[in-house]
Design a protein around this motif. Structure first.
Motif, mmCIF file in Angstrom:
data_model
loop_
_atom_site.group_PDB
_atom_site.id
_atom_site.type_symbol
_atom_site.label_atom_id
_atom_site.label_comp_id
_atom_site.label_asym_id
_atom_site.label_seq_id
_atom_site.Cartn_x
_atom_site.Cartn_y
_atom_site.Cartn_z
ATOM 1 N N THR A 1 95.391 22.854 15.733
ATOM 2 C CA THR A 1 96.308 23.269 14.656
ATOM 3 C C THR A 1 97.322 22.173 14.366
ATOM 4 N N LEU A 2 97.894 21.591 15.431
ATOM 5 C CA LEU A 2 98.867 20.510 15.244
ATOM 6 C C LEU A 2 98.216 19.327 14.527
ATOM 7 N N ILE A 3 96.969 19.037 14.897
ATOM 8 C CA ILE A 3 96.280 17.891 14.270
ATOM 9 C C ILE A 3 95.975 18.193 12.800
ATOM 10 N N TYR A 4 95.643 19.450 12.494
ATOM 11 C CA TYR A 4 95.371 19.791 11.083
ATOM 12 C C TYR A 4 96.608 19.512 10.227
ATOM 13 N N PHE A 5 97.807 19.772 10.775
ATOM 14 C CA PHE A 5 99.035 19.550 10.003
ATOM 15 C C PHE A 5 99.579 18.124 10.157
ATOM 16 N N TYR A 6 98.804 17.252 10.785
ATOM 17 C CA TYR A 6 99.220 15.848 10.940
ATOM 18 C C TYR A 6 98.622 15.049 9.788
ATOM 19 N N SER B 1 99.723 11.936 8.673
ATOM 20 C CA SER B 1 100.045 10.500 8.647
ATOM 21 C C SER B 1 98.796 9.637 8.736
ATOM 22 N N LYS B 2 97.657 10.217 9.077
ATOM 23 C CA LYS B 2 96.402 9.469 9.167
ATOM 24 C C LYS B 2 95.295 10.291 8.500
ATOM 25 N N GLU B 3 94.371 9.614 7.835
ATOM 26 C CA GLU B 3 93.295 10.311 7.135
ATOM 27 C C GLU B 3 92.429 11.109 8.117
ATOM 28 N N HIS B 4 92.070 12.332 7.710
ATOM 29 C CA HIS B 4 91.282 13.198 8.599
ATOM 30 C C HIS B 4 89.809 12.795 8.580
ATOM 31 N N THR B 5 89.478 11.702 9.293
ATOM 32 C CA THR B 5 88.082 11.270 9.412
ATOM 33 C C THR B 5 87.758 11.085 10.890
ATOM 34 N N GLY B 6 86.463 11.045 11.209
ATOM 35 C CA GLY B 6 86.036 10.839 12.595
ATOM 36 C C GLY B 6 86.465 11.975 13.499
ATOM 37 N N ALA B 7 86.901 11.591 14.722
ATOM 38 C CA ALA B 7 87.299 12.602 15.722
ATOM 39 C C ALA B 7 88.477 13.450 15.208
ATOM 40 N N LEU B 8 89.398 12.778 14.485
ATOM 41 C CA LEU B 8 90.555 13.489 13.939
ATOM 42 C C LEU B 8 90.106 14.542 12.923
ATOM 43 N N GLY B 9 89.116 14.165 12.101
ATOM 44 C CA GLY B 9 88.582 15.074 11.081
ATOM 45 C C GLY B 9 87.899 16.274 11.711
ATOM 46 N N VAL B 10 87.111 16.025 12.772
ATOM 47 C CA VAL B 10 86.402 17.126 13.462
ATOM 48 C C VAL B 10 87.427 18.085 14.079
ATOM 49 N N THR B 11 88.454 17.508 14.735
ATOM 50 C CA THR B 11 89.486 18.357 15.368
ATOM 51 C C THR B 11 90.234 19.157 14.303
ATOM 52 N N ALA B 12 90.533 18.499 13.169
ATOM 53 C CA ALA B 12 91.238 19.198 12.080
ATOM 54 C C ALA B 12 90.383 20.348 11.547
ATOM 55 N N LYS B 13 89.045 20.122 11.503
ATOM 56 C CA LYS B 13 88.118 21.165 11.030
ATOM 57 C C LYS B 13 88.167 22.377 11.983
ATOM 58 N N VAL B 14 88.172 22.089 13.282
ATOM 59 C CA VAL B 14 88.294 23.170 14.272
ATOM 60 C C VAL B 14 89.637 23.886 14.061
ATOM 61 N N GLY B 15 90.665 23.089 13.756
ATOM 62 C CA GLY B 15 92.002 23.643 13.487
ATOM 63 C C GLY B 15 91.968 24.615 12.331
ATOM 64 N N ILE B 16 91.211 24.271 11.268
ATOM 65 C CA ILE B 16 91.116 25.169 10.096
ATOM 66 C C ILE B 16 90.507 26.509 10.514
ATOM 67 N N TRP B 17 89.475 26.453 11.357
ATOM 68 C CA TRP B 17 88.831 27.712 11.786
ATOM 69 C C TRP B 17 89.832 28.590 12.540
ATOM 70 N N PHE B 18 90.574 27.953 13.445
ATOM 71 C CA PHE B 18 91.592 28.712 14.189
ATOM 72 C C PHE B 18 92.624 29.295 13.224
ATOM 73 N N ILE B 19 93.056 28.443 12.282
ATOM 74 C CA ILE B 19 94.085 28.892 11.323
ATOM 75 C C ILE B 19 93.557 30.069 10.503
#
Lengths: 209, 219
Positions: free
Chosen positions: A149-154, A156-174
Motif C-alpha cells: 500500500t505504501l509503495i502504491y502511494f509512492y 517519486s519513481k515510475e511504477h515499473t519492474g519490481a516497484l510496479g508489481v508491488t504497487a499492483k499487489v497494493g491495488i488489490w489490497f486497497i
C-alpha cells in the motif's frame, strides 16, 4: 398522543418527506427544508460555542477563577472578525497564524509519536510464534499489505519492474479495503434510511389511528 | 509586518508545543503548552462563530439586494436566529433559554435539526446505490475484488446474510473477521495512516518554519 406530540410528529414527517422529495427532482419544498436545515445547523454551533467555549473556557475562568491572561486569546478571537474590513483584513492573519502554529505543533508530535511509530511497531511482528500457522499467515498479509500500500502511494519513481508489481499487489489490497469500507458505508446509510422509513410508517402513519 | 508577524506567531506557538513534548507537564514549558492548547480552543471557537457570522452576512446581503432565491435566504436567517438567540440568553431569565432539556434550542435540535440530518444522510443511500451499480461492475480484476469484498461484507453485516454465510462450508464469518477485516483491511488502513501522518507531519514542519504560508491568503 398529546397534541404537542402529534404536532412534533407531523413537523418531523413534513421535513423528512420534504428532504426525500429531492429524490424526484429539485423543488421549492425541498429548498425550504434545505435552507431551514442549513440555518438550524449554523445556529446550533452558536449555542454550542457560546456555552462550551466562550462561557466555560473564557468568561468563567476570567471572572471567577481570576485567569485574567485569557483576555489574550479572547482578543485574538475578536481579531478574526477583522476579515470583514478590507483595510485591516491582514490583522486576522495573526490569530489564524496562532491556530495554524499550535495545531502544527500538536500534529507534528502526535502524528509521528502517536500514529507512525505505533503503527510501524505493530507491523514489525515476528513471523515465527507460538500461535500457529493462522497467525503466521495473518502476519504475512499485514506486512505485505502495509508495504505494498505504501509503495502504491509512492509516486517519486515510475511504477515499473519490481516497484510496479508491488504497487499492483497494493491495488488489490486497497480494493479489498475499499470494498469493505463501501459495504460498511452502504449498510450505515441504509440503516439510517430504515430508521426514517420506520418513523414515517410507525410514528407518523401510526398517529392517524 | 503583514506577513512577518503572523509567521513569527506561527513559529513561536508551534515550536513551544514541539519542545514541550520533551519536558514534563509540571515544568514551565509543559504548563505553557497546556495553556496554549486552551487558547487554541478559545480562538478556534471564535473561528466557528466567524463562519456563522459570514453565513448570516451572505444571506442578509442576498435578501437586501433581492438576489435569486432571496425568499429561501430569509428562512435560513430566521432559522439561525431562532436557534442561536435563545441559546445564548441566560437560563435564569426563562427555562426556554440556554441549552438544557426543555429549552427552545433543545426542542429545535431534537425535532428539526437531528431528524433532518438523519434524513439527509439517509438520502445518500439512494445515491450510494447508484454509485455501487457503477463501481461494482466486474470489468477488471480490481473491480471484481471490490465487488466480492463489498458484497460479502454487506451480507455479513445483516442477520439474514450472516445466516446464509453460516450455511456454507467453512467458518466464513470468522475468516472475514480475521483475515479480511483484521488482515488485508487493517494493513491498508495502516499503510494509509502511515502515509497521511508523514504528510501531516511534514506539512506541520513547513508551517512552523514559515515555508508554508498559503493559509494567510493573498495581500
Amino acid at each position: 398522543m398529546t397534541g404537542i406530540e402529534i404536532f412534533q410528529t407531523w413537523l418531523i414527517a413534513f421535513f423528512t418527506l420534504a428532504l426525500f422529495s429531492f429524490l424526484y427532482k429539485d423543488n421549492p419544498v425541498y429548498k425550504i427544508a434545505e435552507h431551514i436545515f442549513a440555518g438550524l445547523s449554523a445556529g446550533y454551533y452558536v449555542g454550542l460555542i457560546w456555552d462550551t467555549v466562550i462561557i466555560q473556557q473564557l468568561w468563567t475562568p476570567m471572572t471567577v477563577d481570576g485567569r485574567w491572561w485569557l483576555i489574550v486569546p479572547g482578543v485574538m478571537g475578536f481579531l478574526m472578525f477583522t476579515r470583514f474590513w478590507k483595510k485591516i483584513t491582514w490583522v486576522s492573519r495573526i490569530p489564524l497564524a496562532f491556530v495554524m502554529g499550535v495545531t502544527a505543533g500538536i500534529f507534528l508530535i502526535s502524528q509521528l509519536h502517536g500514529l507512525v511509530l505505533p503503527q510501524m511497531r505493530d507491523t514489525m511482528l515476528p513471523l515465527w510464534n507460538t500461535q500457529g500457522y493462522g497467525q503466521l499467515f495473518l502476519t504475512i498479509i499485514i506486512v505485505v499489505g502495509v508495504i505494498s500500500t505504501l509503495i502504491y502511494f509512492y509516486f517519486s519513481k515510475e511504477h515499473t519492474g519490481a516497484l510496479g508489481v508491488t504497487a499492483k499487489v497494493g491495488i488489490w489490497f486497497i480494493m479489498i479495503s475499499f470494498g469493505a469500507h463501501f459495504g460498511y458505508t452502504v449498510m450505515g446509510r441504509v440503516s439510517l434510511l430504515i430508521g426514517r422509513v420506520q418513523f414515517l410508517i410507525e410514528d407518523w402513519i401510526g398517529s392517524f389511528t | 509586518m503583514r506577513t512577518t508577524v503572523p509567521v513569527i506567531v506561527a513559529f513561536l506557538s508551534g515550536i513551544i508545543l514541539v519542545v514541550s513534548f520533551f519536558f514534563q507537564e509540571t515544568s514551565f514549558i509543559g504548563g505553557l503548552s497546556q495553556e496554549l492548547k486552551v487558547w487554541l480552543t478559545i480562538v478556534g471557537g471564535f473561528t466557528l462563530l466567524l463562519g456563522v457570522v459570514s453565513i448570516t452576512r451572505v444571506n442578509f446581503s442576498g435578501v437586501v439586494r433581492r438576489r435569486p432565491g432571496w425568499g429561501y435566504k430569509i428562512l435560513t436567517l430566521i432559522s439561525i436566529f431562532a436557534m442561536a438567540i435563545p441559546s445564548i440568553l441566560p437560563t435564569s431569565w426563562s427555562p426556554l433559554f440556554g441549552r438544557n432539556a426543555g429549552s427552545i434550542y433543545d426542542w429545535l435540535f431534537v425535532n428539526l435539526d437531528s431528524p433532518m440530518m438523519a434524513t439527509m444522510f439517509a438520502t445518500l443511500a439512494f445515491y450510494i446505490a447508484s454509485a455501487a451499480y457503477r463501481a461494482f461492475r466486474a470489468r477488471s480484476a480490481e473491480s471484481t475484488i471490490l465487488l466480492i469484498t463489498a458484497t460479502v461484507v454487506m451480507l455479513w453485516r445483516v442477520p439474514m446474510g450472516e445466516a446464509l454465510l453460516n450455511m456454507l462450508p467453512g467458518d466464513i464469518p470468522s475468516f472475514l473477521n480475521t483475515y479480511v477485516m483484521g488482515g488485508a483491511n487493517m494493513a491498508v488502513q495502516r499503510g494509509i495512516i502511515i502515509g497521511a501522518a508523514l504528510g501531516a507531519a511534514s506539512m506541520s514542519l513547513r508551517i512552523i518554519l514559515g515555508i508554508e504560508r498559503t493559509y494567510m491568503g493573498k495581500g
